[in-house]
Write an enzyme that holds these catalytic residues in place. Structure first.
Site, PDB file in Angstrom:
ATOM      1  N   CYS A  90       1.174  -1.188   0.290  1.00 44.60           N
ATOM      2  CA  CYS A  90       0.453   0.267  -0.076  1.00 44.60           C
ATOM      3  C   CYS A  90       0.573   1.322   0.134  1.00 44.60           C
ATOM      4  CB  CYS A  90      -1.050   0.018   1.163  1.00 44.60           C
ATOM      5  SG  CYS A  90      -1.810   0.880   1.289  1.00 44.60           S
ATOM      6  N   LYS A 132       2.274 -10.128  -0.376  1.00 42.10           N
ATOM      7  CA  LYS A 132       2.546  -9.317  -1.753  1.00 42.10           C
ATOM      8  C   LYS A 132       2.933  -7.883  -1.317  1.00 42.10           C
ATOM      9  CE  LYS A 132      -1.346  -7.115  -4.923  1.00 42.10           C
ATOM     10  NZ  LYS A 132      -1.190  -5.516  -4.607  1.00 42.10           N
ATOM     11  N   GLY A 194       1.699  -6.574 -11.859  1.00 42.72           N
ATOM     12  CA  GLY A 194       1.586  -4.994 -12.823  1.00 42.72           C
ATOM     13  C   GLY A 194       1.416  -5.449 -14.490  1.00 42.72           C
ATOM     14  N   ASP A 195       0.688  -4.224 -14.761  1.00 44.38           N
ATOM     15  CA  ASP A 195       0.435  -4.174 -16.119  1.00 44.38           C
ATOM     16  C   ASP A 195      -0.247  -5.042 -16.843  1.00 44.38           C
ATOM     17  OD1 ASP A 195       0.600  -1.842 -15.918  1.00 44.38           O
ATOM     18  OD2 ASP A 195       2.447  -1.420 -16.174  1.00 44.38           O
ATOM     19  N   GLY A 217      -5.180  -7.051 -11.879  1.00 45.16           N
ATOM     20  CA  GLY A 217      -5.390  -6.141 -10.984  1.00 45.16           C
ATOM     21  C   GLY A 217      -6.147  -5.097 -11.780  1.00 45.16           C
ATOM     22  N   ARG A 218      -6.204  -4.304 -12.630  1.00 46.30           N
ATOM     23  CA  ARG A 218      -6.322  -3.261 -12.951  1.00 46.30           C
ATOM     24  C   ARG A 218      -7.508  -3.608 -13.915  1.00 46.30           C
ATOM     25  NH1 ARG A 218      -2.841   1.341 -12.813  1.00 46.30           N
ATOM     26  NH2 ARG A 218      -1.109  -0.492 -13.232  1.00 46.30           N
TER      27      ARG A 218
HETATM   28  C1  LIG Z   1      -8.385   0.152  -6.636  1.00 45.30           C
HETATM   29  C2  LIG Z   1      -7.863  -0.136  -6.465  1.00 45.30           C
HETATM   30  C3  LIG Z   1      -7.307  -0.651  -5.261  1.00 45.30           C
HETATM   31  C4  LIG Z   1      -6.275  -1.968  -5.317  1.00 45.30           C
HETATM   32  N1  LIG Z   1      -5.913  -1.745  -3.358  1.00 45.30           N
HETATM   33  C5  LIG Z   1      -5.518  -2.835  -2.730  1.00 45.30           C
HETATM   34  C6  LIG Z   1      -5.448  -4.032  -1.816  1.00 45.30           C
HETATM   35  O1  LIG Z   1      -6.274  -3.493  -0.839  1.00 45.30           O
HETATM   36  N2  LIG Z   1      -4.625  -4.462  -1.351  1.00 45.30           N
HETATM   37  C7  LIG Z   1      -3.266  -5.058  -2.151  1.00 45.30           C
HETATM   38  O2  LIG Z   1      -2.537  -5.495  -2.106  1.00 45.30           O
HETATM   39  N3  LIG Z   1      -3.501  -3.778  -3.348  1.00 45.30           N
HETATM   40  C8  LIG Z   1      -3.845  -3.225  -4.058  1.00 45.30           C
HETATM   41  N4  LIG Z   1      -4.148  -2.163  -5.156  1.00 45.30           N
HETATM   42  C9  LIG Z   1      -3.017  -2.498  -5.813  1.00 45.30           C
HETATM   43  C10 LIG Z   1      -3.534  -4.109  -6.361  1.00 45.30           C
HETATM   44  O3  LIG Z   1      -3.767  -5.200  -6.170  1.00 45.30           O
HETATM   45  C11 LIG Z   1      -2.640  -3.922  -7.549  1.00 45.30           C
HETATM   46  O4  LIG Z   1      -0.804  -5.060  -7.293  1.00 45.30           O
HETATM   47  C12 LIG Z   1      -2.031  -2.725  -8.664  1.00 45.30           C
HETATM   48  O5  LIG Z   1      -2.938  -2.818  -9.121  1.00 45.30           O
HETATM   49  C13 LIG Z   1      -1.436  -3.176  -9.903  1.00 45.30           C
HETATM   50  O6  LIG Z   1      -1.961  -4.492 -10.583  1.00 45.30           O
HETATM   51  P1  LIG Z   1      -2.600  -4.482 -11.930  1.00 45.30           P
HETATM   52  O7  LIG Z   1      -1.125  -3.313 -12.625  1.00 45.30           O
HETATM   53  O8  LIG Z   1      -2.547  -5.080 -12.549  1.00 45.30           O
HETATM   54  O9  LIG Z   1      -3.474  -3.050 -11.706  1.00 45.30           O
HETATM   55  C14 LIG Z   1      -5.204  -1.755  -5.643  1.00 45.30           C
HETATM   56  C15 LIG Z   1      -5.348  -1.233  -6.710  1.00 45.30           C
HETATM   57  C16 LIG Z   1      -6.178  -0.513  -7.049  1.00 45.30           C
HETATM   58  C17 LIG Z   1      -6.623  -0.141  -8.659  1.00 45.30           C
END
Ligand SMILES: Cc1cc2nc3c(=O)[nH]c(=O)nc-3n(C[C@H](O)[C@H](O)[C@H](O)COP(=O)(O)O)c2cc1C
Length: 368
Positions: A90, A132, A194-195, A217-218
């Site tokens: 975080c 993580k 990531g990405d 994630g996103r």
């Molecule tokens: C809206 C939002 C909320 C998130 N909340 C958490 C969370 O509670 N715990 C956590 O470990 N990561 C959290 N993340 C990070 C994601 O788990 C992930 O590591 C990050 O988005 C990168 O992955 P991506 O590029 O696939 O999005 C959050 C990300 C977003 C966009």
């Protein structure tokens, strides 16, 4: 494949929607250890899993080894989950300025103690613990290899790395070379994060890094069918979903209905479940409709729904034959903010081996 925990997103309804697309690990919203130990009612309601959900995967946020161990003991004694993930990624200032989240692995002895406390508390029940994390605080203060090795020594089942530093927040691109470096360094499984915007990005990440799994994630925001694409990709198939607007509308309806079910089941006042479920759905509307040619008025109205009847009425106004806007493929979605200074407690960087528990870094509100 793993659905990344996302506060405010990966609730029981969204996870079910994703699970209907393919098999994997779908992590719930972050739960804070203090709130769990204090039996905070909102937190207890958030620990909800589908009747057929397996594994039940729970993410915990903590900064104090004793409180974390107590929270893990509650999880295993009450059989609340089958897997526990610990959040050290975080980057928000209110967390890092007190030494929590992505700031914590810098204090290597405290980090090791905290992970070990969670693993030891989960071990009697055979519940695996994973970690993580991000690459570090910034490019001059990287922690991921050392923290990965410490987590491995503490007995974690796997380590997931989001290839960004806290300073990067969600800007720029994730560093897949760092993920490859971590994979080389550890014996336990490493998951890359990531990405990953498309299924083929996941294949590229695996080829580039050698990781044992991917965390999404996103990329799945407004596109839960990405998990079906990922399953196809990992099975060596080339078919990918390009839903028409009519098919997207059906998915939106399903998502809203699942949220209404969730909020009705968990509500103190079930009569409010439909409105609360629809309110929760509003944030997803823009992601589903990204790139589709829809008037701004209809878009706005969809993002203000209070009931499923209203949603049905508005979805009925969409042209179901409109093809998927392929120009949005591979494009970032969700948060893409700018890099920023990482606020840390005084003297934090100068005292790596101090394992004093930081004061005030515990969040008391689950879901971040
Ligand atoms: C809206 C939002 C909320 C998130 N909340 C958490 C969370 O509670 N715990 C956590 O470990 N990561 C959290 N993340 C990070 C994601 O788990 C992930 O590591 C990050 O988005 C990168 O992955 P991506 O590029 O696939 O999005 C959050 C990300 C977003 C966009």
């Amino acid at each position: 494949m793993v659905l990344a925990p996302m506060a405010g997103i990966t609730n029981v309804g969204f996870r079910q929607l994703c699970r209907e697309q393919g098999g994997g690990i779908y992590v719930c919203e972050m739960i804070t250890t203090v709130a769990l130990v204090e039996r905070n009612p909102k937190t207890l309601r958030m620990i909800a899993f589908g009747a057929d959900e397996s594994p039940r995967s729970l993410q915990l946020y903590g900064t104090d080894p004793e409180i974390t161990a107590a929270a893990v003991r509650i999880v295993v004694e009450k059989d609340l989950a089958d897997h526990i993930d610990l959040n050290f990624g975080c980057p928000v200032p209110k967390v890092t300025r007190r030494g929590g989240g992505a700031a914590l692995p810098w204090r290597r002895r405290l980090f090791a103690r905290l992970v070990k406390a969670a693993v030891d508390a989960a071990a009697p029940a055979g519940v695996p613990v994973t970690v993580k994390m991000r690459k570090g605080i910034d490019d001059d203060h990287l922690t991921y290899v050392e923290a990965g090795l410490a987590a491995q020594d503490a007995g974690v089942a796997a380590v997931a790395l989001h290839g960004r530093t806290a300073a990067q927040r969600y800007s720029g691109t994730a560093d897949w070379d760092a993920i490859a470096t971590l994979k080389q360094a550890l014996d336990v499984p490493v998951l890359g994060n990531g990405d990953i915007w498309e299924a083929d990005d996941a294949l590229r990440m695996v080829a580039h890094t050698g990781v044992d799994g991917v965390v999404i994630g996103r990329g799945c925001l407004g596109r839960p069918w990405l998990f079906a694409d990922l399953e196809a990709a990992f099975a060596g198939r080339t078919d990918r979903r390009l839903p028409t607007l009519g098919e997207v509308a059906l998915t939106m309806r399903r998502h809203a209905e699942l949220l209404v079910d969730q909020f009705t089941a968990g509500a103190r006042n079930p009569a409010r479940g439909e409105r609360d479920g629809c309110t929760d759905f509003r944030k997803h509307v823009a992601w589903y409709l990204k790139g589709f040619p829809i008037g701004s008025e209809l878009r706005r109205a969809l993002a203000m729904i209070d009931s499923l009847a209203q949603l049905d009425d508005l979805l009925g106004k969409l042209d179901p034959t409109v093809p998927f806007p392929t120009e949005t493929l591979g494009q970032p979605r969700g948060r893409t903010n700018s890099p920023g200074k990482v606020f840390l407690p005084d003297g934090w960087l100068a005292s790596r081996d101090d394992d004093t528990v930081p004061q005030g870094a515990e969040l008391d509100d689950s879901g971040g």
